[in-house]
Design an enzyme around this catalytic site. Sequence first.
Site, mmCIF file in Angstrom:
data_model
loop_
_atom_site.group_PDB
_atom_site.id
_atom_site.type_symbol
_atom_site.label_atom_id
_atom_site.label_comp_id
_atom_site.label_asym_id
_atom_site.label_seq_id
_atom_site.Cartn_x
_atom_site.Cartn_y
_atom_site.Cartn_z
ATOM 1 N N ALA A 168 0.846 -1.208 0.000
ATOM 2 C CA ALA A 168 0.000 0.000 0.000
ATOM 3 C C ALA A 168 0.875 1.249 0.000
ATOM 4 O O ALA A 168 0.557 2.243 -0.663
ATOM 5 C CB ALA A 168 -0.911 -0.001 1.224
ATOM 6 N N TRP A 227 2.620 1.626 -3.365
ATOM 7 C CA TRP A 227 1.602 1.894 -4.396
ATOM 8 C C TRP A 227 1.412 3.410 -4.549
ATOM 9 O O TRP A 227 1.112 3.906 -5.628
ATOM 10 C CB TRP A 227 0.296 1.220 -3.978
ATOM 11 C CG TRP A 227 -0.889 1.613 -4.818
ATOM 12 C CD1 TRP A 227 -1.278 1.075 -6.002
ATOM 13 C CD2 TRP A 227 -1.847 2.630 -4.515
ATOM 14 N NE1 TRP A 227 -2.403 1.680 -6.464
ATOM 15 C CE2 TRP A 227 -2.776 2.650 -5.581
ATOM 16 C CE3 TRP A 227 -2.015 3.530 -3.473
ATOM 17 C CZ2 TRP A 227 -3.851 3.522 -5.603
ATOM 18 C CZ3 TRP A 227 -3.082 4.399 -3.513
ATOM 19 C CH2 TRP A 227 -3.986 4.389 -4.566
ATOM 20 N N HIS A 228 1.613 4.134 -3.419
ATOM 21 C CA HIS A 228 1.413 5.581 -3.475
ATOM 22 C C HIS A 228 2.421 6.283 -4.375
ATOM 23 O O HIS A 228 2.127 7.340 -4.922
ATOM 24 C CB HIS A 228 1.497 6.173 -2.064
ATOM 25 C CG HIS A 228 0.229 6.006 -1.290
ATOM 26 N ND1 HIS A 228 -0.018 4.913 -0.515
ATOM 27 C CD2 HIS A 228 -0.858 6.789 -1.193
ATOM 28 C CE1 HIS A 228 -1.217 5.038 0.042
ATOM 29 N NE2 HIS A 228 -1.747 6.166 -0.356
ATOM 30 N N GLY A 229 3.603 5.740 -4.494
ATOM 31 C CA GLY A 229 4.582 6.418 -5.347
ATOM 32 C C GLY A 229 5.896 5.667 -5.385
ATOM 33 O O GLY A 229 6.132 4.752 -4.586
ATOM 34 N N PHE A 275 -1.169 10.079 -8.289
ATOM 35 C CA PHE A 275 -0.977 8.637 -8.172
ATOM 36 C C PHE A 275 -1.751 7.890 -9.245
ATOM 37 O O PHE A 275 -1.896 6.708 -9.197
ATOM 38 C CB PHE A 275 -1.406 8.144 -6.785
ATOM 39 C CG PHE A 275 -0.687 8.882 -5.684
ATOM 40 C CD1 PHE A 275 0.690 8.999 -5.722
ATOM 41 C CD2 PHE A 275 -1.374 9.481 -4.658
ATOM 42 C CE1 PHE A 275 1.363 9.685 -4.735
ATOM 43 C CE2 PHE A 275 -0.711 10.172 -3.657
ATOM 44 C CZ PHE A 275 0.655 10.272 -3.697
#
Lengths: 483, 416
Positions: free
Chosen positions: A320, A323-325, A483
């Site tokens: 998670a 996944w943000h960056g 994102f």
Amino acid sequence: MNFVTVQFVAFLAVTWLLFVLLPGRFRWPLLLLASYVFYATWSIPFVAVILLTTSIDYIASLIVHKNASPGVRKSALWGAIGLNLLVLGFFKYFNFFLDINSSLMSALGVTNKLPAHLNILLPLGISYYTFEAISYLVDVYRGAKPAPNWLAYNFYIMYFPHLIAGPIVRFNELWPQYREGIRLPSVARFGKGMELLLLGYFFKVVIADNCATVSDPVFANPHAFSVLSIYTAVLCFAGQLYFDFLGYTHIARGASLLFNLELPINFNHPLNANNMANFWQRWQISLSRWLHDYLYVPLGGSRKFLPRTMLNVFLTLFIAGIWHGAGWTFVVLGTYFGCTVAGYHAYRRLRKKVLKSNDRAVTSHPVYSAVAHVITFTLIVLSGVLFRSQSLDTELTIINHLVRLRSLFADVTAAIGNGAFTEIGLSTVMLFVLVSGPYVVRVYERLYAPAPYWLKLQTATAMAVLCWIFCAQYTPPFIYFQF
Amino acid sequence: MRRVRAARSWQLKTLSDRDTKTEYPNDSIRADNFRQIEHELAVSIETSERLLSKHNTIWKVVAGVLAILGTLVLLEMLARVSVCLIKPSQFGDPEYDSKYLIAREKLPAGTPCIYFLGTSYTSRGIYTDLIEDRLKRAGYPIVVRNLGCSGGYPMDVLFFLKEALRNSPGPFAIAYEVNHGGFNSTPEVINGHGKVFRESYLGGCEVSDWSHFKEADMWLKRNLYLVRYRAMFKKVLSSVPKYVFASDENVYRARTKSVHFESSPAGWAPVYPFLNDYVLTETMRLRQNLLGYLTPGSDGSKTKAKYDCLERVYELCRERHAPLLMVRIPMHPAFLKQCDRRMQVTAEQTAALFKQAADIEGATLIDIHDDQVDAHYVDCDHLNAQGAVAASNRIADALLTDDNKSLLQSLLGKGK
């Protein structure tokens, strides 16, 4: 097209008018067309990327559904998921891999034959629609019916209110709403949609953007600010992040309700969580649900022994985070989330073991509850620092300032002595705004719901004018649009 | 109506049946839920009954429209009161408004005019009424206007010039400020400001004939304070927390704090404070990063956006065969020395650069930068009223030299 622009409002109005004029069965094709226009205003070439991936996903879902051979089904599923992740990985993480490669090569003293950086533009919303595509494929693999045609599936992915930054919807949640055409929304639904739209704009332009004016300079150069200023900026960023995303979600859900399509809620007062696991049940609920159903449970969930559960939790939240960056700051963020939630699971198990039957009585005690809330709030706000900082150096500087409680005390004393209450006042207001959510909602429902019709309209008009004023000159895009 | 009532009684009956069933006998939450649903249903049926009444619906629509209009009128009135209480400007800078008024003032057809364009150095340092008076007495009835504006963004200057030429289409000359400082912002600042400017009231004043949409927008901006001063309201409202918590009264009174100016119809300069060592040193320290007007240094792109606008000004002159003057504004000698040192050029080289630029553009250079009297400055680079009078006299002298008289004569000739 940014949601906070006149162009978007005009686009929404024109689409809605056409939506009203067309018969029910033509409405979702109209919305699909509008979604393509919406996406094409940002980038026409990337429309081709979506067209390609959605076509492959749809064909894969048909193979998975129609083929009896488990091997073929599995291959089609993993092939399509792999392709989606490959596209996401290329656009989002390729430069990060190049950075790592370049650092490794220079550390080893080997000549780097790969370029240090590529000019790759990230397709808008790719992180979200990739997750939606994966959920669709897995659901079909698990026995759900696939979309009857490519257009229906394409609409599920492309539907513009949730295309850029969620909420992440599942096909079987959206499909029943447009399967037999879309009816016009009732007056109540339309009103609710407008209310959500207005609140969304209010959260974004009035609260989040003003918080940014306090936090941005501090995060840009934390060395130049006092400990008290950094505390204020960190609290303001927590407010900015929450209200920015909440505002986006409200606008997305409100715009969707105008088209009589309901999107799921994404937030439930996350800053009032009493532990980090609870925070993830309240923050970006649609993402948490996705991670739970398509990652945590397949990894084994909590069915296995404690260390395995902790590892599953850690892996899920680590993913998670990244996944943000793409960047080391997001690796740190993922590790932080993984450790805090996995740590909470271990603590809960230990607590239950020690307290046994008294566990419920202790955890429901007001003092325990207050302490739990304070600790969780601190951890959440701290995660904002990891999220916002542009580099590990900035993260360390800010954390280094945050732990200097003596300096904070000195700053506060000096500020009170000098009568400079701006930072103390702002921090207090932010604290109140961040934790008072449930009470504000309660008051809002008690006072606003029974208010006379004309008074509601007047309040809405005043709010709309206020939002319009705050949109003057420049409005930054939503944080999650990147994102 | 009958159908709604029937539906209501049926649904209430169904609910009460469900409520009394013993499906969840001990579940008080479920029972509460049923009661809640019953209540909500009753309310919604009541609402729909009322909505179905045509008469009521019409009244509701009328009341709704009136409520919205009433709120808008109330907000507009509030906006007008607020504008009276604070300095009215969409930039929070009334100077823009005053310059705009000057630019919009219509001159009789064929009236020759000289426009001074530039930054705050021009805006404060050139008394155009004094120059105009001197020219008039020497037999050249030419209007002189000061369109210089603090901040020195070339887009503003270009806009003011276009606006002035639209309203007064007579023969004109342009006197353009050149110096070491002004207009030296980065492209980001200039472009960002350009966006702000284009979206502002002033920017919107440039109405194209073909755009009805923009005309409507301008009509709103002219007539509604809420629309016209929208950016200013944003600024004020965003600063509310600062005003509320600040202890220093200067913070919240800054907007209304009066500064003593000696005003002139087309220019102004602060009388107080006079220059002292502290002010000189401090302002020189602050200005040190704002150098490089004609010498972009290592970063050649730094001033590109500025040059694009300057180029447009020159084009306007060329298109209309208007003479171009370059005015090198006075600056404190200590500051000039610092500028030359930082830009690694000598004073002679700087002078040659300005001359070269003037020659390329076919412009006349009026160089009055060498005012060495401390009492003429308010800080290291701005003139005070006394300095402005001296500078304006020197410009008038330069215009009335034999070399430049032909320029004035050509302006008058075109006017006739």
